[in-house]
Write an enzyme that holds these catalytic residues in place. Structure first.
Site, PDB file in Angstrom:
ATOM      1  N   GLU A  22     -24.695  60.166  37.868  1.00  0.00           N
ATOM      2  CA  GLU A  22     -25.987  59.474  37.941  1.00  0.00           C
ATOM      3  C   GLU A  22     -26.437  58.949  36.569  1.00  0.00           C
ATOM      4  O   GLU A  22     -27.616  58.661  36.363  1.00  0.00           O
ATOM      5  CB  GLU A  22     -27.042  60.418  38.517  1.00  0.00           C
ATOM      6  N   SER A 210     -28.590  61.153  44.093  1.00  0.00           N
ATOM      7  CA  SER A 210     -28.551  59.697  44.263  1.00  0.00           C
ATOM      8  C   SER A 210     -27.543  59.275  45.328  1.00  0.00           C
ATOM      9  O   SER A 210     -27.000  58.175  45.294  1.00  0.00           O
ATOM     10  CB  SER A 210     -28.234  58.984  42.938  1.00  0.00           C
ATOM     11  N   SER A 346     -38.705  53.552  42.370  1.00  0.00           N
ATOM     12  CA  SER A 346     -38.568  54.899  42.922  1.00  0.00           C
ATOM     13  C   SER A 346     -39.780  55.298  43.742  1.00  0.00           C
ATOM     14  O   SER A 346     -40.915  54.911  43.467  1.00  0.00           O
ATOM     15  CB  SER A 346     -38.358  55.919  41.792  1.00  0.00           C
TER      16      SER A 346
END
Length: 378
Positions: A22, A210, A346
């Site tokens: 990530e 993720s 996000s």
């Protein structure tokens, strides 16, 4: 210069990148945090960790830290080529950060009052970095060692949730030794698990995020390949049954009087993707619905469960709890993220913005909470 000395602007080291898969998402998150930090109130020191694990000073240039034209950023491109590695002190009595270069005397960069770690995945979000900061005596944003480790390991996270009476979905674990020594027995166990809970199954790395390394498997034929794909990210695998329902997320933020939950969000199905995978999250930018279209009772219930999950893993600072609202009307918790994505798209910052706390205020609250908190047992 201690965290109690208010005669200077607190110095915030934003640490990002790292050795996990990530890495790029951490860089994007750092860019957003660097843009949001109030430079009138704080000094900022950006420190990147390369994919190989080298700590380096980086340019304070958030505009270079975004995903552009599907291209992912990385620390190596941002690192200051004129400096060597960055070292934190291992003496709790000092917060002096130094830079080393081969054959040169280490150069002092000054003291750091607080670290804002925005690393995702192993070697950053899993308690390892938090342990280093505890040894250094440097306050930091977010969850502590145990909470970070539990939040990273999907198996132990579910075990903790179960022990606190939180509802989790069916799962099975494949440990590294089992797969090495007797893959046939593992296949049989997973087929039996599918017999009890049905196909498809989701095969995941136990300690990754993720949506990296996840495969949706519809039968035995694809199982080995899915396990090997997950093992590229983590030798320990978790297998979960499909939960039919809606994906609901809820943010948790620690206030001085305790944790509170944000309004929840819903992640709608992404037509071009089989499930909410990495590309859907970060490249094609699936748009969550904030606030989630839930009844008042459902909203209250998921907010209550999110805070309970935060407390179950001894959360600190912030977290995002992810749920399924199943067809029977019950919520099942899927996981908790102790350092949720902070990218501009996000869900965590979006949920708090809808709750009344904007991005810059959110960053400020997290830094202030970390400055108030001492390292050590608490």
């Amino acid at each position: 210069m201690s965290s109690h000395d208010h005669s200077h602007k607190p110095r915030v080291a934003v640490v990002f990148g790292g050795r996990s898969s990530e890495h790029a998402i951490s860089v994007v998150t750092a860019g957003a945090v660097l843009r949001a930090i109030d430079r009138e109130k704080y000094e900022v020191l950006p420190i990147g960790i390369t994919s190989e694990g080298r700590w380096a000073l980086t340019a304070d240039e958030p505009e270079r830290m975004a995903i552009e034209d599907r291209r992912l950023p990385n620390v190596a491109e941002l690192a200051d080529s004129d400096t060597g590695g960055v070292l934190l002190p291992l003496d709790p009595g000092s917060r002096e950060v130094t830079v080393t270069e081969p054959g040169q005397v280490p150069k002092a960069l000054g003291e750091v009052d607080v670290v804002f770690p925005v690393l995702h995945g192993p070697y950053g979000e899993d308690g390892t970095l938090q342990g280093l900061l505890e040894l250094s005596g440097v306050p930091y944003v977010g969850a502590g060692v145990l909470s970070s480790a539990v939040g990273m390991d999907k198996e132990y996270m579910k075990r903790v949730f179960t022990s606190f009476g939180l509802p989790v979905g069916p799962y099975a674990v494949i440990r590294p030794r089992e797969w090495r020594q007797d893959p046939a027995a593992v296949r049989k166990r997973i087929v039996d698990f599918a017999g009890d809970h049905g196909w498809p199954l989701f095969v995941k790395p136990s300690r990754a995020g993720s949506s990296m390394g996840i495969t949706k498997v519809d039968g035995l034929a694809g199982l080995d390949e899915a396990i090997e794909e997950a093992r590229r990210h983590d030798p320990k695998i978790i297998v979960e049954s499909l939960l039919r329902g809606r994906e609901i997320e809820c943010g948790v933020l620690e206030f001085e009087d305790g944790p509170r939950a944000s309004v929840p969000a819903e992640i709608p199905p992404v037509s071009a993707h089989d499930f909410y995978d990495f590309e859907a999250k970060y490249i094609d930018s699936a748009n969550g619905i904030v606030p989630a279209p839930l009844t008042e009772e459902q909203t209250a219930r998921v907010r209550e469960l999110a805070v309970r999950a935060f407390d179950a893993v001894s959360g600190e600072g912030l977290a995002r709890a992810d749920f399924f609202l199943c067809e029977d009307g019950e919520f099942v918790i899927n996981e908790i993220n102790t350092m949720p994505g902070f990218t501009p798209i996000s869900m965590y910052p979006r949920m708090w913005e809808e709750t009344g706390i904007g991005y810059a205020e959110l960053v400020d609250r997290l830094i202030q909470a970390a400055l108030r908190r001492e390292t050590g047992l608490r």
